[in-house]
Design a protein around this motif. Structure first.
Motif, PDB file in Angstrom:
ATOM      1  N   THR A  88      93.935  37.626  20.083  1.00 50.43           N
ATOM      2  CA  THR A  88      94.316  38.593  21.106  1.00 50.43           C
ATOM      3  C   THR A  88      93.937  38.442  22.577  1.00 50.43           C
ATOM      4  N   THR A  89      93.533  37.195  22.623  1.00 50.81           N
ATOM      5  CA  THR A  89      93.280  37.003  24.137  1.00 50.81           C
ATOM      6  C   THR A  89      93.939  35.937  24.916  1.00 50.81           C
ATOM      7  N   ASP A  90      94.104  36.080  26.124  1.00 52.81           N
ATOM      8  CA  ASP A  90      94.991  35.055  26.899  1.00 52.81           C
ATOM      9  C   ASP A  90      93.892  34.192  27.529  1.00 52.81           C
ATOM     10  N   PRO A  91      94.033  32.837  27.253  1.00 53.44           N
ATOM     11  CA  PRO A  91      92.790  32.011  27.762  1.00 53.44           C
ATOM     12  C   PRO A  91      92.647  32.215  29.381  1.00 53.44           C
ATOM     13  N   THR A  92      93.581  32.516  29.927  1.00 56.35           N
ATOM     14  CA  THR A  92      93.373  32.743  31.781  1.00 56.35           C
ATOM     15  C   THR A  92      92.514  34.021  31.800  1.00 56.35           C
TER      16      THR A  92
ATOM     17  N   ALA B 127      87.307  36.338  32.940  1.00 56.44           N
ATOM     18  CA  ALA B 127      86.276  37.221  32.588  1.00 56.44           C
ATOM     19  C   ALA B 127      84.973  36.754  32.493  1.00 56.44           C
ATOM     20  N   LEU B 128      84.836  35.421  31.982  1.00 54.87           N
ATOM     21  CA  LEU B 128      83.713  34.733  31.921  1.00 54.87           C
ATOM     22  C   LEU B 128      83.100  34.435  33.322  1.00 54.87           C
ATOM     23  N   VAL B 129      83.949  34.393  34.324  1.00 55.64           N
ATOM     24  CA  VAL B 129      83.521  34.028  35.647  1.00 55.64           C
ATOM     25  C   VAL B 129      82.816  35.298  36.394  1.00 55.64           C
ATOM     26  N   GLN B 130      83.761  36.474  36.260  1.00 47.04           N
ATOM     27  CA  GLN B 130      83.532  37.786  36.718  1.00 47.04           C
ATOM     28  C   GLN B 130      82.512  38.558  36.087  1.00 47.04           C
ATOM     29  N   ASN B 131      82.391  38.717  34.735  1.00 41.78           N
ATOM     30  CA  ASN B 131      81.797  39.586  33.857  1.00 41.78           C
ATOM     31  C   ASN B 131      80.566  38.746  33.240  1.00 41.78           C
ATOM     32  N   ALA B 132      80.363  37.594  32.881  1.00 38.29           N
ATOM     33  CA  ALA B 132      79.166  36.967  32.425  1.00 38.29           C
ATOM     34  C   ALA B 132      78.707  36.061  33.013  1.00 38.29           C
ATOM     35  N   ARG B 133      79.184  35.871  34.460  1.00 37.58           N
ATOM     36  CA  ARG B 133      78.656  35.085  35.487  1.00 37.58           C
ATOM     37  C   ARG B 133      78.558  33.595  35.270  1.00 37.58           C
ATOM     38  N   ALA B 134      79.452  33.219  34.523  1.00 38.48           N
ATOM     39  CA  ALA B 134      79.616  31.905  33.966  1.00 38.48           C
ATOM     40  C   ALA B 134      80.109  30.814  35.186  1.00 38.48           C
ATOM     41  N   PRO B 135      79.446  29.672  35.135  1.00 33.94           N
ATOM     42  CA  PRO B 135      79.950  28.836  36.404  1.00 33.94           C
ATOM     43  C   PRO B 135      81.402  28.740  36.257  1.00 33.94           C
ATOM     44  N   ALA B 136      82.202  28.558  37.744  1.00 33.74           N
ATOM     45  CA  ALA B 136      83.466  28.238  37.485  1.00 33.74           C
ATOM     46  C   ALA B 136      84.044  27.108  37.076  1.00 33.74           C
ATOM     47  N   ARG B 137      83.014  26.063  37.237  1.00 32.39           N
ATOM     48  CA  ARG B 137      83.565  24.527  36.486  1.00 32.39           C
ATOM     49  C   ARG B 137      83.337  24.753  35.162  1.00 32.39           C
ATOM     50  N   PHE B 138      82.647  25.518  34.340  1.00 29.06           N
ATOM     51  CA  PHE B 138      82.559  25.565  33.108  1.00 29.06           C
ATOM     52  C   PHE B 138      83.766  26.489  32.481  1.00 29.06           C
ATOM     53  N   ALA B 139      83.874  27.498  33.057  1.00 26.62           N
ATOM     54  CA  ALA B 139      84.996  28.302  32.669  1.00 26.62           C
ATOM     55  C   ALA B 139      86.482  27.636  32.870  1.00 26.62           C
TER      56      ALA B 139
ATOM     57  N   ALA C  28      90.930  22.694  29.005  1.00 28.08           N
ATOM     58  CA  ALA C  28      90.653  22.145  27.628  1.00 28.08           C
ATOM     59  C   ALA C  28      91.720  22.796  26.820  1.00 28.08           C
ATOM     60  N   PHE C  29      91.535  24.233  26.733  1.00 27.07           N
ATOM     61  CA  PHE C  29      92.116  25.002  25.863  1.00 27.07           C
ATOM     62  C   PHE C  29      93.762  24.933  25.880  1.00 27.07           C
ATOM     63  N   ARG C  30      94.057  24.640  27.207  1.00 26.42           N
ATOM     64  CA  ARG C  30      95.608  24.586  27.456  1.00 26.42           C
ATOM     65  C   ARG C  30      96.210  23.128  26.976  1.00 26.42           C
TER      66      ARG C  30
ATOM     67  N   ALA D  83      89.455  15.595  39.118  1.00 24.04           N
ATOM     68  CA  ALA D  83      90.522  16.216  39.792  1.00 24.04           C
ATOM     69  C   ALA D  83      89.746  17.486  40.164  1.00 24.04           C
ATOM     70  N   MET D  84      88.854  18.257  39.310  1.00 24.14           N
ATOM     71  CA  MET D  84      88.173  19.544  39.413  1.00 24.14           C
ATOM     72  C   MET D  84      87.037  19.253  40.468  1.00 24.14           C
ATOM     73  N   ASP D  85      86.454  18.429  40.560  1.00 17.64           N
ATOM     74  CA  ASP D  85      85.511  17.855  41.653  1.00 17.64           C
ATOM     75  C   ASP D  85      86.014  17.659  42.806  1.00 17.64           C
ATOM     76  N   ALA D  86      87.179  17.191  42.899  1.00 17.20           N
ATOM     77  CA  ALA D  86      88.039  16.831  44.087  1.00 17.20           C
ATOM     78  C   ALA D  86      88.220  18.097  44.781  1.00 17.20           C
ATOM     79  N   ARG D  87      88.768  19.131  43.803  1.00 15.89           N
ATOM     80  CA  ARG D  87      89.074  20.743  44.435  1.00 15.89           C
ATOM     81  C   ARG D  87      87.794  21.436  44.690  1.00 15.89           C
ATOM     82  N   GLY D  88      86.550  21.012  44.324  1.00 18.16           N
ATOM     83  CA  GLY D  88      85.552  21.739  45.050  1.00 18.16           C
ATOM     84  C   GLY D  88      84.826  22.559  43.569  1.00 18.16           C
ATOM     85  N   PHE D  89      85.034  22.626  42.682  1.00 16.04           N
ATOM     86  CA  PHE D  89      84.550  23.323  41.495  1.00 16.04           C
ATOM     87  C   PHE D  89      83.206  23.178  41.260  1.00 16.04           C
ATOM     88  N   ASP D  90      82.434  22.197  41.769  1.00 18.01           N
ATOM     89  CA  ASP D  90      81.198  22.029  41.603  1.00 18.01           C
ATOM     90  C   ASP D  90      80.345  21.987  43.049  1.00 18.01           C
ATOM     91  N   ALA D  91      81.154  23.012  44.195  1.00 19.71           N
ATOM     92  CA  ALA D  91      80.561  22.934  45.401  1.00 19.71           C
ATOM     93  C   ALA D  91      79.405  24.090  45.457  1.00 19.71           C
TER      94      ALA D  91
END
Length: 266
Positions: A129-133, A138-150, A156-158, A213-221
């Protein structure tokens, strides 16, 4: 091709809830059920889950198709316990040489199989019932999960559907080269293992490229990132989590009332 997208009817009451709320409700509901070993509590929980399924906008046939791998796991658990369970208490129902099936074995196996379904079905419902995006946002905004993880989990899901396509491509390529197991079961097993290894190597390479590719785009900055779609956590989302805890507690209460409650510890 493996389809992992949402299949809920648009506008279903519970399907519209916040993805983090649905995930938390599923975890709470599953965690409470692990406390008992008896078959009554998970049976009640499965009945509740199936009764609430229309509120999530999922058809029973769709749920059965997505939960089909659980059936194979249930058969494996049942056969393993019947053959190797240490507790052989209760009346003997069937005996064949060293194989002894008692009522205690069947009750234990039934409890484990039902609990496996009761714990796994909430996860199936949440991801159906949930769109992966939306879940990643929601994990980033509501659960405060790191953007790199989310975002990594979203990527990976895609990419999971590509595994089915790549498996088919590897099989067709080997068949074109004349590599075929025929009716030999050992050759089939050897071919399956080699194909699975090739698929694993390809998945690791793809994951490595994705991480670079994610590191090059600053997901771990560590720099705060903006979001394109807001995910609001409403009071109804809190009610969903509380309702899941109440329903799971009710299933345990039924087990205690009937005298079948068997605590996991103690």
């Amino acid at each position: 091709m493996i389809g992992l997208g949402p299949v809920a009817t648009p506008g279903a009451p519970l399907a519209r809830r916040n993805p983090v709320a649905k995930l938390a409700a599923g975890l709470v509901f599953s965690f409470v059920l692990v406390a008992s070993l008896d078959p009554v509590a998970p049976a009640v929980a499965i009945a509740v889950e199936l009764a609430l399924l229309p509120l999530f906008g999922i058809r029973y046939r769709v749920l059965a198709r997505r939960a089909l791998p659980l059936l194979a796991g249930a058969v494996g658990v049942l056969v393993t316990l019947v053959l190797f369970a240490a507790d052989r208490s209760g009346p003997v129902l069937w005996a064949a040489g060293p194989l002894l099936v008692t009522s205690g074995v069947l009750v234990t196996a039934l409890g484990l199989v039902l609990r496996m379904f009761a714990v796994a079905l909430p996860g199936v419902i949440v991801f159906a019932t949930t769109d992966p995006t939306d879940l990643a946002d929601a994990l980033v905004q509501n659960a405060r999960a790191p953007a790199r993880f989310a975002i990594g989990a979203l990527a990976a899901f895609r990419l999971v559907p590509l595994l089915g396509q790549e498996w088919q491509m590897l099989t067709m390529a080997r068949r074109a080269r004349g590599v075929d197991a025929g009716r030999n079961p050992l050759a089939r097993l050897r071919l399956f293992v080699s194909t699975a290894f090739a698929l694993l190597v390809g998945a690791i390479r793809r994951g490595t490229r994705l991480a670079v590719a994610m590191d090059a785009r600053g997901f771990d900055a560590g720099v705060p990132r903006t979001v394109a779609r807001r995910q609001v956590f409403r009071p109804a989302d809190w009610l969903l989590i509380v309702g899941a805890a109440v329903l799971a507690g009710g299933a345990l209460a039924v087990s205690v009332t009937l005298g079948t409650f068997r605590p996991l510890i103690g």
